[in-house]
Design a protein around this motif. Structure first.
Motif, mmCIF file in Angstrom:
data_model
loop_
_atom_site.group_PDB
_atom_site.id
_atom_site.type_symbol
_atom_site.label_atom_id
_atom_site.label_comp_id
_atom_site.label_asym_id
_atom_site.label_seq_id
_atom_site.Cartn_x
_atom_site.Cartn_y
_atom_site.Cartn_z
ATOM 1 N N SER A 302 6.130 15.674 -6.194
ATOM 2 C CA SER A 302 4.969 14.918 -5.732
ATOM 3 C C SER A 302 3.688 15.462 -6.345
ATOM 4 N N ARG A 303 2.683 14.588 -6.431
ATOM 5 C CA ARG A 303 1.343 15.035 -6.790
ATOM 6 C C ARG A 303 0.325 14.154 -6.077
ATOM 7 N N PRO A 304 -0.785 14.752 -5.631
ATOM 8 C CA PRO A 304 -1.772 14.006 -4.860
ATOM 9 C C PRO A 304 -2.627 13.096 -5.734
ATOM 10 N N LEU A 305 -3.017 11.949 -5.173
ATOM 11 C CA LEU A 305 -3.925 11.046 -5.856
ATOM 12 C C LEU A 305 -5.323 11.080 -5.238
ATOM 13 N N CYS A 306 -5.400 10.995 -3.904
ATOM 14 C CA CYS A 306 -6.698 11.023 -3.235
ATOM 15 C C CYS A 306 -6.487 11.153 -1.731
ATOM 16 N N GLU A 307 -7.581 11.297 -1.007
ATOM 17 C CA GLU A 307 -7.545 11.368 0.454
ATOM 18 C C GLU A 307 -8.594 10.419 1.008
ATOM 19 N N VAL A 308 -8.231 9.610 2.009
ATOM 20 C CA VAL A 308 -9.129 8.555 2.484
ATOM 21 C C VAL A 308 -9.188 8.504 4.007
ATOM 22 N N ARG A 309 -10.302 7.985 4.502
ATOM 23 C CA ARG A 309 -10.421 7.653 5.932
ATOM 24 C C ARG A 309 -9.636 6.378 6.206
ATOM 25 N N HIS A 319 -1.697 1.699 3.338
ATOM 26 C CA HIS A 319 -0.709 0.816 2.700
ATOM 27 C C HIS A 319 -0.792 0.828 1.169
ATOM 28 N N PRO A 320 -0.663 1.977 0.514
ATOM 29 C CA PRO A 320 -0.779 1.995 -0.949
ATOM 30 C C PRO A 320 0.348 1.207 -1.618
ATOM 31 N N ALA A 321 0.028 0.599 -2.750
ATOM 32 C CA ALA A 321 0.997 -0.196 -3.508
ATOM 33 C C ALA A 321 0.572 -0.219 -4.968
ATOM 34 N N PHE A 322 1.504 -0.610 -5.848
ATOM 35 C CA PHE A 322 1.278 -0.556 -7.291
ATOM 36 C C PHE A 322 0.848 -1.897 -7.874
ATOM 37 N N SER A 323 0.150 -1.814 -9.007
ATOM 38 C CA SER A 323 -0.078 -2.979 -9.853
ATOM 39 C C SER A 323 1.213 -3.291 -10.618
ATOM 40 N N PRO A 324 1.367 -4.504 -11.149
ATOM 41 C CA PRO A 324 2.609 -4.861 -11.861
ATOM 42 C C PRO A 324 2.947 -3.969 -13.044
ATOM 43 N N ASP A 325 1.938 -3.370 -13.704
ATOM 44 C CA ASP A 325 2.219 -2.487 -14.836
ATOM 45 C C ASP A 325 2.526 -1.059 -14.393
ATOM 46 N N SER A 326 2.555 -0.815 -13.091
ATOM 47 C CA SER A 326 2.877 0.491 -12.504
ATOM 48 C C SER A 326 1.880 1.577 -12.888
ATOM 49 N N ARG A 327 0.682 1.207 -13.328
ATOM 50 C CA ARG A 327 -0.309 2.188 -13.774
ATOM 51 C C ARG A 327 -1.441 2.394 -12.780
ATOM 52 N N LYS A 328 -1.558 1.508 -11.790
ATOM 53 C CA LYS A 328 -2.636 1.606 -10.812
ATOM 54 C C LYS A 328 -2.056 1.554 -9.403
ATOM 55 N N VAL A 329 -2.722 2.225 -8.495
ATOM 56 C CA VAL A 329 -2.380 2.172 -7.079
ATOM 57 C C VAL A 329 -3.588 1.637 -6.317
ATOM 58 N N SER A 330 -3.366 0.634 -5.494
ATOM 59 C CA SER A 330 -4.425 0.096 -4.639
ATOM 60 C C SER A 330 -4.098 0.405 -3.188
ATOM 61 N N PHE A 331 -5.137 0.521 -2.371
ATOM 62 C CA PHE A 331 -4.968 0.896 -0.966
ATOM 63 C C PHE A 331 -6.209 0.468 -0.192
ATOM 64 N N THR A 332 -6.099 0.466 1.133
ATOM 65 C CA THR A 332 -7.222 0.149 2.007
ATOM 66 C C THR A 332 -7.769 1.444 2.605
ATOM 67 N N PHE A 333 -9.085 1.546 2.697
ATOM 68 C CA PHE A 333 -9.683 2.733 3.311
ATOM 69 C C PHE A 333 -10.968 2.353 4.040
ATOM 70 N N ALA A 334 -11.438 3.262 4.888
ATOM 71 C CA ALA A 334 -12.656 3.040 5.662
ATOM 72 C C ALA A 334 -13.805 3.854 5.079
ATOM 73 N N ASP A 335 -14.986 3.252 4.975
ATOM 74 C CA ASP A 335 -16.145 3.953 4.429
ATOM 75 C C ASP A 335 -16.841 4.771 5.516
ATOM 76 N N GLU A 336 -18.009 5.293 5.190
ATOM 77 C CA GLU A 336 -18.733 6.162 6.126
ATOM 78 C C GLU A 336 -19.213 5.423 7.362
ATOM 79 N N GLU A 337 -19.250 4.096 7.311
ATOM 80 C CA GLU A 337 -19.620 3.281 8.468
ATOM 81 C C GLU A 337 -18.391 2.674 9.143
ATOM 82 N N ASN A 338 -17.198 3.133 8.724
ATOM 83 C CA ASN A 338 -15.915 2.691 9.270
ATOM 84 C C ASN A 338 -15.618 1.221 8.976
#
Length: 347
Positions: A302-309, A319-338
């Motif tokens: 394993s290797r870490p990508l990021c840490e999110v609220r 809920h991280p998931a990949f782009s079709p080319d398997s080169r990007k990961v998208s996910f949902t996160f909360a900002d400083e205002e939630n």
């Protein structure tokens, strides 16, 4: 409509491209349901999510920053993008389609009156068949829809006993379309037979992963959040940290339930998604902040990508998931205002 921010992750130093709108909530589809178009540049996002999880589907171009409204009133977690760039989404007893090339709208099929589809939907790699489940008079049904004809095919009505009678998360195998995964839903500490598959051709159902018990019958493996590998040979799932039997982490079972294995337990995993090239699994963790972790599907490192609220409730799980080319990961996160944004990192 949507704006872009560039953030630097404090854990790994990676750059995060964040898409959303200040003071509003933006998310992507459920982690088992692709949100990207085939160019790995554009996504269908859920914008302006309200308290009842209603939203607007928006097509967003990560290169130009342009956004285009597709569906004005839809449900979060009800859609999926196919490999041929069509958005399919659930609307009560209707399964609808938007061709993302021509922007034409159509109804794929309709259930009988008194029945209702439930999300998330799933789809074969070739875009021909959708896996789905529905409720009908207190009964839960697992089945599929042929996209070309709209024909609905019931595979099984499992009839689990109350109080945990719900069968859900129907996912068609992306290659072997006769195989449909479904989950015995409920509190995982109370469900000793979570992971099922049915052969739609024969109607034969099988508990793919036989969760272990102690000699006195005590249930000691709490599992869930399953997803088929794109190659169709494996189903990934998470054994959650509270499970009495260790190790916990990311596991897999083969499509016939004959072999299974442990992949990685470095973190307190929550959801785990396979990459389209079958090389990786990406997972989030059930903590605040939630870690996004990349795992090698072959050797388990394993290797870490990021840490999110995150939020405690849907739709604010990463809920991280990949782009079709398997080169990007998208996910949902909360900002400083939630408020919720969709983040993208390059792997």
């Amino acid at each position: 409509m949507l704006e872009v921010r560039t953030l630097c992750d404090k854990w790994t130093g990676r750059t995060i491209k964040a898409i959303g709108r200040t003071g509003s909530d933006t998310g992507q589809h459920y982690f088992t349901a692709n949100t990207w178009l085939s160019d790995s540049r554009r996504l269908v996002l859920s914008a302006h999510i309200d308290e009842s999880r209603r939203c607007r589907y928006v097509l967003f171009d990560t290169d130009s920053g342009r956004s285009q409204s597709i569906v004005d009133d839809a449900g979060w977690g009800a859609g999926i993008v196919s490999s041929d760039d069509k958005l399919y989404y659930i609307d009560g007893r209707a399964l609808r389609c938007v061709d993302l090339t021509t922007m034409s709208h159509s109804i794929v099929t309709l259930l009988e009156e008194g029945s209702e589809f439930h999300g998330p939907p799933s789809i074969t790699n070739d875009g021909s068949t959708i896996g789905i489940y529905w409720s009908r008079g207190g009964e839960w049904v697992i089945g599929s829809v042929e996209v070309s004809t709209g024909a609905i095919r019931q595979a099984i009505s499992p009839g689990f006993a109350k109080p945990y009678d719900v069968a859900n998360h129907a996912m068609i195998n992306p290659i072997y379309r006769n195989l449909l995964f479904y989950a015995h839903e409920g509190k995982t500490e109370h469900i000793p037979d979570r992971i099922w598959a049915v052969d739609s051709g024969t109607g034969e159902a099988k508990n793919l992963y036989r969760q272990k018990r102690l000699d006195d019958g005590t249930h000691v493996e709490y599992v869930g959040h399953e997803m088929w590998a794109y190659g169709g040979e494996r189903l990934y799932f998470v054994k959650y940290d509270p499970s009495p039997l260790k190790p916990t982490g990311i596991y897999w079972v083969d499509k016939l339930g004959e072999n299974s294995g442990f992949l990685n337990g470095d973190y307190l995993y929550w959801h785990a998604a396979a990459s389209p090239d079958d090389r990786w699994v990406v997972a989030d963790t059930h903590e605040q902040g939630s870690k996004i972790v990349l795992v090698d599907a072959e050797n388990g490192t394993s290797r870490p990508l990021c840490e999110v609220r995150r939020w405690e409730e849907h739709p604010g799980h990463p809920h991280p998931a990949f782009s079709p080319d398997s080169r990007k990961v998208s996910f949902t996160f909360a900002d400083e205002e939630n408020r919720l944004w969709v983040g993208i990192v390059e792997i």
